[in-house]
Design a protein around this motif. Structure first.
Motif, PDB file in Angstrom:
ATOM      1  N   VAL A  61       0.852  -1.188   0.000  1.00 26.97           N
ATOM      2  CA  VAL A  61       0.000   0.000   0.000  1.00 26.97           C
ATOM      3  C   VAL A  61       0.886   1.237   0.000  1.00 26.97           C
ATOM      4  N   SER A  62       0.454   2.265  -0.719  1.00 28.34           N
ATOM      5  CA  SER A  62       1.179   3.530  -0.700  1.00 28.34           C
ATOM      6  C   SER A  62       0.197   4.690  -0.643  1.00 28.34           C
ATOM      7  N   VAL A  63       0.709   5.861  -0.213  1.00 32.02           N
ATOM      8  CA  VAL A  63      -0.115   7.060  -0.139  1.00 32.02           C
ATOM      9  C   VAL A  63       0.769   8.284  -0.385  1.00 32.02           C
ATOM     10  N   ARG A  64       0.195   9.281  -1.045  1.00 31.25           N
ATOM     11  CA  ARG A  64       0.909  10.538  -1.291  1.00 31.25           C
ATOM     12  C   ARG A  64       0.989  11.335   0.001  1.00 31.25           C
ATOM     13  N   CYS A  65       2.176  11.893   0.275  1.00 31.88           N
ATOM     14  CA  CYS A  65       2.366  12.730   1.459  1.00 31.88           C
ATOM     15  C   CYS A  65       3.218  13.924   1.040  1.00 31.88           C
ATOM     16  N   GLY A  66       2.570  14.999   0.618  1.00 31.11           N
ATOM     17  CA  GLY A  66       3.299  16.162   0.128  1.00 31.11           C
ATOM     18  C   GLY A  66       4.088  15.817  -1.117  1.00 31.11           C
ATOM     19  N   GLU A  67       5.395  16.030  -1.078  1.00 24.97           N
ATOM     20  CA  GLU A  67       6.279  15.742  -2.207  1.00 24.97           C
ATOM     21  C   GLU A  67       6.847  14.333  -2.152  1.00 24.97           C
ATOM     22  N   ASN A  68       6.344  13.516  -1.243  1.00 23.15           N
ATOM     23  CA  ASN A  68       6.872  12.167  -1.059  1.00 23.15           C
ATOM     24  C   ASN A  68       5.777  11.111  -1.172  1.00 23.15           C
ATOM     25  N   MET A  69       6.205   9.881  -1.297  1.00 23.08           N
ATOM     26  CA  MET A  69       5.308   8.729  -1.235  1.00 23.08           C
ATOM     27  C   MET A  69       5.649   7.931   0.015  1.00 23.08           C
ATOM     28  N   LEU A  70       4.638   7.583   0.775  1.00 22.92           N
ATOM     29  CA  LEU A  70       4.802   6.658   1.891  1.00 22.92           C
ATOM     30  C   LEU A  70       4.360   5.286   1.406  1.00 22.92           C
ATOM     31  N   LEU A 127       3.781  -3.786  11.986  1.00 23.70           N
ATOM     32  CA  LEU A 127       4.125  -2.456  11.504  1.00 23.70           C
ATOM     33  C   LEU A 127       3.872  -1.375  12.550  1.00 23.70           C
ATOM     34  N   THR A 128       4.760  -0.389  12.578  1.00 19.84           N
ATOM     35  CA  THR A 128       4.588   0.827  13.369  1.00 19.84           C
ATOM     36  C   THR A 128       4.789   2.010  12.428  1.00 19.84           C
ATOM     37  N   PRO A 129       4.295   3.194  12.775  1.00 16.35           N
ATOM     38  CA  PRO A 129       4.442   4.350  11.881  1.00 16.35           C
ATOM     39  C   PRO A 129       5.883   4.620  11.460  1.00 16.35           C
ATOM     40  N   GLU A 130       6.829   4.396  12.370  1.00 22.25           N
ATOM     41  CA  GLU A 130       8.233   4.661  12.058  1.00 22.25           C
ATOM     42  C   GLU A 130       8.796   3.707  11.010  1.00 22.25           C
ATOM     43  N   MET A 131       8.152   2.564  10.812  1.00 26.35           N
ATOM     44  CA  MET A 131       8.645   1.560   9.867  1.00 26.35           C
ATOM     45  C   MET A 131       8.192   1.815   8.435  1.00 26.35           C
ATOM     46  N   ILE A 132       7.233   2.732   8.240  1.00 24.56           N
ATOM     47  CA  ILE A 132       6.747   3.042   6.899  1.00 24.56           C
ATOM     48  C   ILE A 132       7.842   3.784   6.134  1.00 24.56           C
ATOM     49  N   VAL A 133       8.054   3.396   4.891  1.00 25.63           N
ATOM     50  CA  VAL A 133       9.153   3.936   4.082  1.00 25.63           C
ATOM     51  C   VAL A 133       8.718   5.199   3.338  1.00 25.63           C
ATOM     52  N   GLU A 134       9.640   6.147   3.240  1.00 24.66           N
ATOM     53  CA  GLU A 134       9.394   7.397   2.528  1.00 24.66           C
ATOM     54  C   GLU A 134      10.254   7.434   1.265  1.00 24.66           C
ATOM     55  N   PRO A 191      10.937   9.943  -2.369  1.00 24.50           N
ATOM     56  CA  PRO A 191      10.624  11.209  -3.044  1.00 24.50           C
ATOM     57  C   PRO A 191       9.913  10.973  -4.361  1.00 24.50           C
ATOM     58  N   LEU A 192       8.893  11.783  -4.645  1.00 22.96           N
ATOM     59  CA  LEU A 192       8.123  11.636  -5.865  1.00 22.96           C
ATOM     60  C   LEU A 192       8.811  12.250  -7.085  1.00 22.96           C
ATOM     61  N   ASP A 193       9.871  13.008  -6.860  1.00 20.43           N
ATOM     62  CA  ASP A 193      10.552  13.636  -7.989  1.00 20.43           C
ATOM     63  C   ASP A 193      11.779  12.847  -8.439  1.00 20.43           C
ATOM     64  N   ARG A 194      11.899  11.607  -7.971  1.00 18.94           N
ATOM     65  CA  ARG A 194      13.018  10.757  -8.372  1.00 18.94           C
ATOM     66  C   ARG A 194      12.501   9.375  -8.770  1.00 18.94           C
ATOM     67  N   ASN A 195      13.281   8.679  -9.604  1.00 19.24           N
ATOM     68  CA  ASN A 195      12.890   7.346 -10.062  1.00 19.24           C
ATOM     69  C   ASN A 195      13.986   6.312  -9.842  1.00 19.24           C
ATOM     70  N   ASP A 196      14.942   6.650  -8.989  1.00 17.83           N
ATOM     71  CA  ASP A 196      16.107   5.778  -8.809  1.00 17.83           C
ATOM     72  C   ASP A 196      16.019   4.880  -7.585  1.00 17.83           C
ATOM     73  N   GLY A 197      14.850   4.866  -6.942  1.00 20.71           N
ATOM     74  CA  GLY A 197      14.687   3.992  -5.781  1.00 20.71           C
ATOM     75  C   GLY A 197      15.161   4.578  -4.476  1.00 20.71           C
ATOM     76  N   THR A 198      15.455   5.870  -4.452  1.00 14.34           N
ATOM     77  CA  THR A 198      15.886   6.520  -3.210  1.00 14.34           C
ATOM     78  C   THR A 198      14.800   6.380  -2.151  1.00 14.34           C
ATOM     79  N   TRP A 199      15.197   6.000  -0.945  1.00 10.39           N
ATOM     80  CA  TRP A 199      14.224   5.834   0.127  1.00 10.39           C
ATOM     81  C   TRP A 199      14.835   6.195   1.476  1.00 10.39           C
ATOM     82  N   ALA A 200      13.957   6.422   2.447  1.00  8.12           N
ATOM     83  CA  ALA A 200      14.395   6.736   3.808  1.00  8.12           C
ATOM     84  C   ALA A 200      13.559   5.947   4.794  1.00  8.12           C
ATOM     85  N   GLY A 201      14.208   5.416   5.813  1.00  9.56           N
ATOM     86  CA  GLY A 201      13.522   4.645   6.842  1.00  9.56           C
ATOM     87  C   GLY A 201      14.368   3.489   7.305  1.00  9.56           C
ATOM     88  N   PRO A 202      13.930   2.811   8.347  1.00 15.17           N
ATOM     89  CA  PRO A 202      14.714   1.690   8.880  1.00 15.17           C
ATOM     90  C   PRO A 202      14.596   0.419   8.050  1.00 15.17           C
TER      91      PRO A 202
END
Length: 219
Positions: A32-41, A52-59, A61-72
């Motif tokens: 599942v994914s959802v738009r969050c401002g300029e990012n995708m969760l 799952l906990t909120p901190e585990m959801i991955v962020e 960026p919607l302006d990139r296509n290289d698989g960049t992500w942030a999260g644990p």
């Protein structure tokens, strides 16, 4: 973490857990994914929904296509078509993917769902297409899904599962549930001689009627 983002992260978890409870996916499959401002969760890869906990959801960026992500944790292996959908469809804010039994059975047979029920109009056209097959997580699969989703809010995915889009998570999940219901009805009708299809005019009239009130209010 901003309050609105925390709320979206929890809503995404709730949607993931609903997928399992409703029988729309099994184990850790589905995402599942959802738009969050300029990012995708997006839901993380290979993680039980109940953990799952909120901190585990991955962020991502919607302006990139290289698989960049942030999260644990790493994002779902299907992040490509989630990103493609949110990038190419400003009208869409949430994406739900699962392996519901009847949708997947039809996808294995590579069948489009025709205008067998007036609620087919809930997905934007007069049928639900079946996207061609490519390996999960691949750029090719994302391209095929994007093509099948032209002017639609749902599609089947050959030998794989189903995808539903929504203006929000609630609407995307509602469409995923409705899609599986219609898939089951169509599947069963094939066993008793096949459906009597509605006309293009019938579906056009349904589209017009939908404009007057919310889809969730349909019978």
């Amino acid at each position: 973490m901003k309050d609105i983002e925390t709320t979206l992260r929890q809503s995404l978890i709730d949607a993931c857990q609903s997928l399992a409870k409703l029988g729309l996916t099994q184990g850790t499959s589905g995402n599942v994914s959802v738009r969050c401002g300029e990012n995708m969760l997006i839901s993380p890869s290979a993680t039980p929904y109940e953990d799952l906990t909120p901190e585990m959801i991955v962020e991502m960026p919607l302006d990139r296509n290289d698989g960049t992500w942030a999260g644990p944790l790493k994002p779902s292996t299907e992040w490509r078509f989630h990103l493609d959908m949110l990038q190419s469809r400003p009208d869409i804010n949430a994406v739900v993917h699962g392996h519901p039994t009847y949708c997947t059975a039809l996808a294995i047979a590579r069948k489009t769902i025709p205008r067998c029920h007036y609620m087919i109009a809930a997905f934007g056209g007069d049928d639900v297409r079946c996207a061609g097959y490519a390996r999960f997580g691949s750029e090719e699969l994302s391209t095929l899904v994007k093509e099948a989703m032209t002017d639609r809010t749902a599609c089947l995915m050959a030998n794989h599962g189903a995808l539903a889009l929504g203006e929000n998570l609630r609407k995307a999940l509602w469409r995923a549930v409705e899609l599986e219901a219609i898939a089951q009805q169509y599947y069963l009708s094939l066993a008793i001689g096949g459906p009597v299809l509605l006309s293009e005019q019938d579906i056009a009239e349904t589209h017009d009627a939908f404009g007057g009130y919310g889809l969730q209010e349909q019978e």
